[in-house]
Design a protein around this motif. Structure first.
Motif, PDB file in Angstrom:
ATOM      1  N   ALA A  21       0.822  -1.208   0.000  1.00 37.23           N
ATOM      2  CA  ALA A  21       0.000   0.000   0.000  1.00 37.23           C
ATOM      3  C   ALA A  21       0.858   1.259   0.000  1.00 37.23           C
ATOM      4  N   TRP A  22       1.965   1.246   0.755  1.00 41.53           N
ATOM      5  CA  TRP A  22       2.801   2.450   0.818  1.00 41.53           C
ATOM      6  C   TRP A  22       3.389   2.791  -0.547  1.00 41.53           C
ATOM      7  N   LYS A  23       3.712   1.759  -1.339  1.00 45.52           N
ATOM      8  CA  LYS A  23       4.197   2.031  -2.693  1.00 45.52           C
ATOM      9  C   LYS A  23       3.071   2.539  -3.577  1.00 45.52           C
ATOM     10  N   ARG A  24       1.896   1.981  -3.362  1.00 40.70           N
ATOM     11  CA  ARG A  24       0.728   2.420  -4.141  1.00 40.70           C
ATOM     12  C   ARG A  24       0.444   3.897  -3.917  1.00 40.70           C
ATOM     13  N   PHE A  25       0.649   4.379  -2.700  1.00 44.47           N
ATOM     14  CA  PHE A  25       0.351   5.765  -2.375  1.00 44.47           C
ATOM     15  C   PHE A  25       1.538   6.696  -2.599  1.00 44.47           C
ATOM     16  N   GLY A  26       2.695   6.129  -2.943  1.00 46.45           N
ATOM     17  CA  GLY A  26       3.860   6.956  -3.189  1.00 46.45           C
ATOM     18  C   GLY A  26       4.414   7.624  -1.947  1.00 46.45           C
ATOM     19  N   ILE A  27       4.366   6.915  -0.814  1.00 49.88           N
ATOM     20  CA  ILE A  27       4.870   7.451   0.453  1.00 49.88           C
ATOM     21  C   ILE A  27       5.956   6.533   0.986  1.00 49.88           C
ATOM     22  N   ASP A  28       6.591   6.929   2.065  1.00 49.53           N
ATOM     23  CA  ASP A  28       7.616   6.092   2.682  1.00 49.53           C
ATOM     24  C   ASP A  28       6.979   4.923   3.433  1.00 49.53           C
ATOM     25  N   GLU A  29       7.702   3.811   3.488  1.00 48.97           N
ATOM     26  CA  GLU A  29       7.176   2.632   4.183  1.00 48.97           C
ATOM     27  C   GLU A  29       6.922   2.946   5.658  1.00 48.97           C
ATOM     28  N   GLY A  30       7.731   3.812   6.234  1.00 46.37           N
ATOM     29  CA  GLY A  30       7.562   4.170   7.639  1.00 46.37           C
ATOM     30  C   GLY A  30       6.316   4.984   7.921  1.00 46.37           C
ATOM     31  N   ASP A  31       5.658   5.491   6.856  1.00 48.89           N
ATOM     32  CA  ASP A  31       4.423   6.259   7.057  1.00 48.89           C
ATOM     33  C   ASP A  31       3.215   5.366   7.299  1.00 48.89           C
ATOM     34  N   LEU A  32       3.355   4.063   6.999  1.00 49.85           N
ATOM     35  CA  LEU A  32       2.256   3.121   7.221  1.00 49.85           C
ATOM     36  C   LEU A  32       2.764   1.975   8.090  1.00 49.85           C
ATOM     37  N   VAL A  33       2.795   2.198   9.379  1.00 50.19           N
ATOM     38  CA  VAL A  33       3.196   1.173  10.344  1.00 50.19           C
ATOM     39  C   VAL A  33       2.116   1.091  11.411  1.00 50.19           C
TER      40      VAL A  33
END
Length: 366
Positions: A135-147
């Protein structure tokens, strides 16, 4: 000069061919893996090609569970999962807005989608949401933003990220899952999008017969496999466009390579004539030219394949249906090798034949 140009053109073509093949394979495998032949989707009549547009009565799940036989029921819990599919705008703590597919589910979704595994945290309860591992790649954000523990803003509600789940090789990994009742309230829906039924020994025809008999509910039933097969057909023009682009650039590379090799071989006409004069047959000279061109092309093939693996392997592509990884496998590498080999053959034979065409006396005078 000519060798460098041929290597560069071959590398470019191999890179594009491998990219196109990986895109097609990744999309095909992901969409085919996302649909289980044991799962039936009960959708609103006329919405068989889009769960997002579908509307099904809230009572349909209970009626289906009571009316259809042969449903998968581990420990007596029947695998009938009502779900809402909703495209939502969400806010991160830092103010970033993301837009993605949110699926409202109950715990029974784990029965209908056994490929889903909670990797971190737990399944979402009221006031919580769970993210797929892509999902984090899908939204174009850092992996640490979705923990787990992250707060997400959904309209006027604040949701806590309860966990991360995996569903290898499926489009589910780019989704967000949340409590069905919460999503129903936030999306202001009185209906669900679909009811997913997982069969054990039941016949899909029985589910379809049930939907035809209950005219009051206005339902339609399709296998999950056929649903995603239709999605794959919908994206067929995208796949065709990638192959067309690769073919056009390959054709341009062939013609560019022919011009380069014509010029390179033309300067060697006297050399070729000298070889014939000391006893070399034209067939042997032609074969040596082809071998020389193939060696150059294979070096370019190696460069193109290496660039494709380094730049494209594990890259995630996003479509409205979800996200999928580019499918790099033996078939993709073979496609690149075949393209490079064909370029070496097609690019060398016409110039070589033209250089061998003049008679020996004329070639020695040139």
């Amino acid at each position: 000069g000519a060798d460098v140009t041929q290597k560069a053109l071959t590398a470019l073509v191999v890179f594009l061919v491998m990219g196109a093949h990986a895109l097609n394979e990744g999309m095909r495998k992901t969409l085919s893996a996302s649909g289980s032949p044991r799962n039936m989707l009960i959708l609103g009549k006329g919405s068989e090609e889009s769960m997002q547009r579908s509307e099904v009565s809230e009572q349909a799940a209970g009626i289906t569970e009571a009316s259809v036989s042969g449903i998968y029921a581990p420990l007596g819990d029947r695998a009938v999962s009502p779900q809402i599919i909703h495209m939502a705008n969400l806010g991160l703590p830092d103010g970033t807005r993301i837009r993605g597919l949110v699926r409202g589910v109950t715990a029974k979704a784990l029965l209908t989608h056994p490929e889903v595994t909670v990797m971190e945290g737990h399944f979402p309860g009221p006031g919580e949401i769970m993210a797929g591992r892509l999902a984090w790649k899908r939204f174009g954000i850092d992996e640490g933003d979705l923990v787990p523990g992250t707060k997400l803003r959904f309209d006027s509600a604040t949701l806590t990220l309860s966990g991360i789940f995996a569903a290898p090789g499926t489009v589910l990994e780019s989704e967000l899952w949340m409590n069905l009742n919460d999503l129903r309230t936030l999306a202001q829906r009185e209906t669900v999008s679909a009811v997913v039924v997982r069969l054990d020994e039941g016949d899909p025809a029985d589910v379809q017969l049930f939907t035809r008999q209950r005219l009051d509910l206005e339902l339609s039933a399709v296998t999950e496999q056929s649903y995603y097969a239709r999605l794959a057909t919908f994206y067929a023009p995208v796949r065709a466009m990638t192959w067309t682009t690769a073919a056009l650039i390959a054709a341009a590379a062939v013609f560019g390579g022919l011009n380069t090799l014509y010029a390179a071989f033309a300067s060697r006409v006297r050399e070729i004539a000298t070889l014939q004069a000391i006893g070399f047959r034209r067939t042997a000279i032609l074969i040596s030219f082809i071998q020389e061109s193939l060696m150059t092309s294979l070096f370019g093939t190696l460069l193109g394949a290496l660039a494709a693996v380094l730049l494209l392997a594990d890259r995630v592509i996003y479509l409205s249906a979800g996200a999928f990884r580019l499918g790099f496998g033996p078939e993709t590498l073979f496609a690149g090798l075949l393209a490079g080999t064909l370029l070496g053959l097609v690019g060398s034979i016409p110039p070589a034949i033209r250089c061998l065409k003049p008679s020996l006396p004329q070639a020695l005078r040139d």
